[in-house]
Design a protein around this motif. Structure first.
Motif, short mmCIF file in Angstrom:
data_model
loop_
_atom_site.label_atom_id
_atom_site.label_comp_id
_atom_site.label_asym_id
_atom_site.label_seq_id
_atom_site.Cartn_x
_atom_site.Cartn_y
_atom_site.Cartn_z
N GLY A 121 -13.19 -8.41 22.11
CA GLY A 121 -13.10 -7.14 21.38
C GLY A 121 -11.65 -6.91 21.01
O GLY A 121 -11.01 -7.74 20.39
N LYS A 122 -11.10 -5.77 21.45
CA LYS A 122 -9.70 -5.45 21.17
C LYS A 122 -8.76 -6.02 22.24
O LYS A 122 -7.56 -6.05 22.04
N ALA A 123 -9.30 -6.44 23.36
CA ALA A 123 -8.48 -6.93 24.46
C ALA A 123 -8.10 -8.40 24.25
O ALA A 123 -8.92 -9.22 23.87
#
Length: 50
Positions: free
Chosen positions: A24-26
């Protein structure tokens, strides 16, 4: 895990020395790439670093 600063960490990622994966955004650094970097940079016992 290895006690380096954020700036140095970003340099190692940018140079390709550390592998990252996105979830995801990580963004995470793989354990294997950390272990490999440490192995490459390890100084053999009895060696003097100058």
């Amino acid at each position: 895990m290895i006690g380096i600063g954020r700036t140095k960490l970003y340099e190692l990622i940018a140079s390709g020395e550390l592998e990252t994966v996105k979830f995801g955004k990580a963004t995470r650094i793989t354990t294997a790439s950390l272990e490999e970097m440490v192995r490459r940079r390890r100084v053999p016992r009895g060696s003097c670093e100058q």
